[in-house]
Design a protein around this motif. Structure first.
Motif, PDB file in Angstrom:
ATOM      1  N   UNK A  83       0.823  -1.218   0.000  1.00  0.00           N
ATOM      2  CA  UNK A  83       0.000   0.000   0.000  1.00  0.00           C
ATOM      3  C   UNK A  83       0.851   1.260   0.000  1.00  0.00           C
ATOM      4  N   UNK A  84       2.170   1.097   0.132  1.00  0.00           N
ATOM      5  CA  UNK A  84       3.077   2.244   0.088  1.00  0.00           C
ATOM      6  C   UNK A  84       2.991   2.891  -1.294  1.00  0.00           C
ATOM      7  N   UNK A  85       2.741   4.221  -1.375  1.00  0.00           N
ATOM      8  CA  UNK A  85       2.596   4.895  -2.681  1.00  0.00           C
ATOM      9  C   UNK A  85       3.785   4.675  -3.613  1.00  0.00           C
ATOM     10  N   UNK A  86       4.999   4.587  -3.043  1.00  0.00           N
ATOM     11  CA  UNK A  86       6.192   4.394  -3.880  1.00  0.00           C
ATOM     12  C   UNK A  86       6.286   2.972  -4.431  1.00  0.00           C
ATOM     13  N   UNK A  87       5.543   2.061  -3.854  1.00  0.00           N
ATOM     14  CA  UNK A  87       5.662   0.650  -4.219  1.00  0.00           C
ATOM     15  C   UNK A  87       4.406   0.112  -4.896  1.00  0.00           C
ATOM     16  N   UNK A  88       3.282   0.756  -4.667  1.00  0.00           N
ATOM     17  CA  UNK A  88       1.998   0.178  -5.060  1.00  0.00           C
ATOM     18  C   UNK A  88       1.887  -0.093  -6.560  1.00  0.00           C
ATOM     19  N   UNK A  89       2.316   0.848  -7.381  1.00  0.00           N
ATOM     20  CA  UNK A  89       2.180   0.652  -8.830  1.00  0.00           C
ATOM     21  C   UNK A  89       2.983  -0.548  -9.309  1.00  0.00           C
TER      22      UNK A  89
ATOM     23  N   UNK B 278       7.807 -10.369   0.075  1.00  0.00           N
ATOM     24  CA  UNK B 278       7.364  -9.784   1.349  1.00  0.00           C
ATOM     25  C   UNK B 278       8.561  -9.174   2.092  1.00  0.00           C
ATOM     26  N   UNK B 279       8.405  -7.936   2.526  1.00  0.00           N
ATOM     27  CA  UNK B 279       9.430  -7.210   3.293  1.00  0.00           C
ATOM     28  C   UNK B 279      10.708  -6.931   2.496  1.00  0.00           C
ATOM     29  N   UNK B 280      10.627  -6.960   1.162  1.00  0.00           N
ATOM     30  CA  UNK B 280      11.790  -6.636   0.334  1.00  0.00           C
ATOM     31  C   UNK B 280      11.838  -5.135   0.051  1.00  0.00           C
ATOM     32  N   UNK B 281      13.011  -4.671  -0.383  1.00  0.00           N
ATOM     33  CA  UNK B 281      13.192  -3.250  -0.718  1.00  0.00           C
ATOM     34  C   UNK B 281      12.549  -2.936  -2.065  1.00  0.00           C
ATOM     35  N   UNK B 282      12.338  -1.638  -2.316  1.00  0.00           N
ATOM     36  CA  UNK B 282      11.651  -1.214  -3.546  1.00  0.00           C
ATOM     37  C   UNK B 282      12.432  -1.623  -4.784  1.00  0.00           C
ATOM     38  N   UNK B 283      13.791  -1.533  -4.743  1.00  0.00           N
ATOM     39  CA  UNK B 283      14.568  -1.894  -5.928  1.00  0.00           C
ATOM     40  C   UNK B 283      14.447  -3.386  -6.232  1.00  0.00           C
ATOM     41  N   UNK B 284      14.223  -4.228  -5.190  1.00  0.00           N
ATOM     42  CA  UNK B 284      14.024  -5.652  -5.432  1.00  0.00           C
ATOM     43  C   UNK B 284      12.667  -5.904  -6.085  1.00  0.00           C
ATOM     44  N   UNK B 285      11.668  -5.117  -5.708  1.00  0.00           N
ATOM     45  CA  UNK B 285      10.355  -5.220  -6.347  1.00  0.00           C
ATOM     46  C   UNK B 285      10.446  -4.821  -7.822  1.00  0.00           C
ATOM     47  N   UNK B 286      11.154  -3.751  -8.114  1.00  0.00           N
ATOM     48  CA  UNK B 286      11.276  -3.289  -9.500  1.00  0.00           C
ATOM     49  C   UNK B 286      12.049  -4.304 -10.343  1.00  0.00           C
ATOM     50  N   UNK B 287      13.084  -4.876  -9.759  1.00  0.00           N
ATOM     51  CA  UNK B 287      13.855  -5.900 -10.481  1.00  0.00           C
ATOM     52  C   UNK B 287      12.987  -7.119 -10.770  1.00  0.00           C
ATOM     53  N   UNK B 288      12.149  -7.509  -9.788  1.00  0.00           N
ATOM     54  CA  UNK B 288      11.242  -8.633  -9.975  1.00  0.00           C
ATOM     55  C   UNK B 288      10.246  -8.358 -11.084  1.00  0.00           C
ATOM     56  N   UNK B 289       9.748  -7.143 -11.148  1.00  0.00           N
ATOM     57  CA  UNK B 289       8.792  -6.771 -12.190  1.00  0.00           C
ATOM     58  C   UNK B 289       9.412  -6.920 -13.573  1.00  0.00           C
ATOM     59  N   UNK B 290      10.668  -6.476 -13.710  1.00  0.00           N
ATOM     60  CA  UNK B 290      11.345  -6.597 -15.002  1.00  0.00           C
ATOM     61  C   UNK B 290      11.551  -8.070 -15.378  1.00  0.00           C
ATOM     62  N   UNK B 291      11.923  -8.900 -14.395  1.00  0.00           N
ATOM     63  CA  UNK B 291      12.146 -10.323 -14.676  1.00  0.00           C
ATOM     64  C   UNK B 291      10.865 -11.004 -15.154  1.00  0.00           C
ATOM     65  N   UNK B 292       9.755 -10.659 -14.523  1.00  0.00           N
ATOM     66  CA  UNK B 292       8.491 -11.295 -14.888  1.00  0.00           C
ATOM     67  C   UNK B 292       8.035 -10.907 -16.290  1.00  0.00           C
ATOM     68  N   UNK B 293       8.441  -9.736 -16.735  1.00  0.00           N
ATOM     69  CA  UNK B 293       8.051  -9.295 -18.071  1.00  0.00           C
ATOM     70  C   UNK B 293       8.959  -9.866 -19.157  1.00  0.00           C
TER      71      UNK B 293
END
Length: 576
Positions: free
Chosen positions: A314-320, A344-359
């Protein structure tokens, strides 16, 4: 005043005992003295009565210990203890506690009174009389404690059908659930099928339906069993029997006489099947009613993703970014849960990296929805915190559908996967910890036994794919015929071979795999022979398992396996 008179009377009785009873005997005294004979006899037999009570209490404790052993064994087997046994054990505890208090008082009664001149005949009388009464109770308890059996089998109705952890009644599932519950109530329908792609949540839905059926008292018993492409009848019978609280006196499939009630002869019984294929249910299994289980809606998928990933989404920097990742999971619960738990409980850059991998799915041979599943589960694999945990996950993918932690321990120790462990106990603790961590990541699930674990078939496919690509693992399973062995170049790179329940026509005279560390072969064909030089040259082999093979003797080439740490021979037939 009455107490003083009783003490004086007991003193007089004591002297009578000393000067009258001893010379002529208690029976004569009882005849001569009448009213006070009982008191005199009690005092005379004071010591022997107390000693007799002590002996009988010791005997009762031995009987009680035997009954407790029977009770402990019954409880380990999941049986209920008979109410009369429970009542008997309670009575035993009470009489033993009472005897402890008795002997404490009896020890104090040894002190003499009147300046140490006389024994305390009053206490001796009271205690002797009490000892006689207690001995009668103890004798009755000893007689009552001769139980032929202490328990009875019950159907563990809850087993496998407790509320499913993390289950959420999505609207897209509720309609299907209601229709299936209606089919349960329809007497003309005996076979029901549920179908959908791998990872869509069929097994979870079936477990919830089983719980609801019991809760609504639609059936006396509900049992769930896993049937693989190469079904093991004994294993399936064992699963059914365990959940019904049955025990087998015979080992043969026919002798066990456990099956699935079906047809007009078993009115009221239902069979609920799950498969990826509608054709399997309709054509091969004759399902009268079939229901599709589809993917979750976008809102349902996001709700599940939030629940698994935590409040950070729900964090605005992470939600999108989180919303993008949830969409990449394509509404598949198995993908949503594993990816959300991994991030869960990962940093924002890890979320962004995961998004790129999934695409950018990196499997060249997988397309469409399978590519989505593959990429999401592979992401969860790469998020595992240690190489030890990753290696354990890949090894689990090579094992049976309902695998044993003890087998994982043997293979893990043999392959040297466990780091910084020096004893078997340390290794066992480490393996249990690794399995728990993989379950927490939703890459493993609970098995059918307390010492087992399972893996979703979709997750297993991904694990084998990763192992094949990264570790050059060769896998053939589930009744597939091994027509020919891989070429020389593939075998030279191969580090693991798993041939589970496959149809092996012939083995090469010599297996040339210089890097092979793990070899598992399960074959029920008794005519298959292992050539004498088959293992020659496998200098790197650390773990070797043969299952359901036939040997007249072990191949002599085993002596060349200098690196071997684990040798498992399971259900092997020795020919004489």
């Amino acid at each position: 005043m009455a107490g003083i008179l009783l003490s004086v009377a007991c003193m007089i009785a004591g002297y009578l005992i000393e000067y009258l009873v001893a010379p002529i005997g208690p029976m004569v005294v009882e005849y001569l003295l009448g009213p006070i004979a009982s008191a005199i006899t009690c005092i005379y037999y004071y010591k022997s009565n107390c000693q007799g009570l002590r002996r009988e209490i010791e005997k009762l404790m031995l009987v009680s210990e035997r009954v407790k052993h029977m009770v402990d064994e019954a409880e380990r087997n999941g049986e209920e203890i008979e109410s009369d046994v429970q009542k008997w054990l309670k009575s035993v505890r009470e009489i033993i506690e009472e005897s402890n208090r008795f002997f404490e008082v009896e020890a104090n009664a040894q002190r003499r009174i009147f300046c140490g001149l006389f024994p305390n005949f009053n206490s001796h009388y009271q205690l002797s009389k009490k000892a006689v009464e207690m001995v009668k109770i103890v004798d009755e308890l000893q007689e009552d404690g001769r139980f032929d059996r202490v328990s009875y089998s019950v159907t563990p109705r809850w087993k496998g059908f407790a509320p499913v952890e993390g289950y959420k009644a999505f609207d897209s599932r509720m309609s299907t659930s209601r229709k299936i519950m209606a089919a349960f109530r329809n007497e003309s329908i005996t076979t029901i099928g549920v179908y959908g792609m791998g990872g869509v949540g069929k097994t979870t839905l079936l477990k919830e339906l089983g719980r609801l059926a019991l809760e609504n008292k639609l059936f006396d018993d509900v049992v769930m069993a896993t049937v693989t492409q190469n079904p093991e009848l004994k294993k399936i019978q064992g699963e059914i029997a365990d959940k019904l609280g049955l025990r087998f006196d015979e080992e043969s499939v026919a002798g066990r006489a456990v099956g699935i009630p079906y047809g007009n002869a078993h009115k009221g019984c239902k069979i609920l099947l799950a498969s990826r294929s509608l054709d399997v249910l309709s054509t091969e299994m004759d399902a009268q009613k079939t229901f599709a289980v589809g993917v979750l809606t976008d809102q349902e998928a996001w709700d599940l993703f939030k629940k698994m990933a935590g409040d950070s989404v729900e964090d605005p920097d992470l939600q999108s970014t989180a919303v993008e990742i949830a969409k990449e999971c394509a509404g598949l619960p198995v993908a949503i849960v594993t990816v959300a738990r991994a991030l869960r409980n990962k940093n924002s850059f890890e979320w962004k990296n995961a998004s790129r991998q999934l695409k950018r799915p990196n499997s060249r041979n997988i397309r469409g929805m399978q590519a989505v599943i593959y990429s999401t589960l592979e992401l969860s694999y790469h998020q595992l915190e240690s190489e030890e945990l990753k290696s354990t996950f890949l090894l689990c993918g090579l094992m049976n559908y309902n695998a044993s932690i003890q087998d994982l321990l043997k293979y893990g120790m043999g392959l040297g996967l466990l780091q910084d462990v020096y004893t078997t106990e340390e290794a066992r603790d480490r393996v249990y910890t690794l399995v728990r961590n993989l379950k927490a990541s939703c890459l493993l699930v609970d098995g059918t036994s307390t010492d087992g674990f399972g893996m979703h078939d979709v997750v297993r496919d991904v694990a084998m794919s990763i192992a094949s690509r990264e570790n050059h693992v060769f896998v053939v399973r589930d009744d597939v015929e091994l027509v020919e062995w891989p070429d020389e170049d593939t075998l030279n790179k191969c580090t693991a071979i798993s041939l589970q329940y496959c149809d092996i026509r012939e083995l090469p005279d010599r297996l040339r795999c210089p890097k092979l560390k793990f070899f598992y072969m399960g074959c029920e064909d008794p005519s298959l022979k292992i050539p004498e030089n088959f293992f020659k040259g496998l200098n790197a082999l650390k773990s070797l398992t043969h299952c359901k093979s036939a040997f007249s003797c072990l191949p002599s080439s085993l002596c060349f396996l200098g690196s071997l740490r684990t040798l498992c021979l399971i259900n092997v037939c020795w020919e004489m």
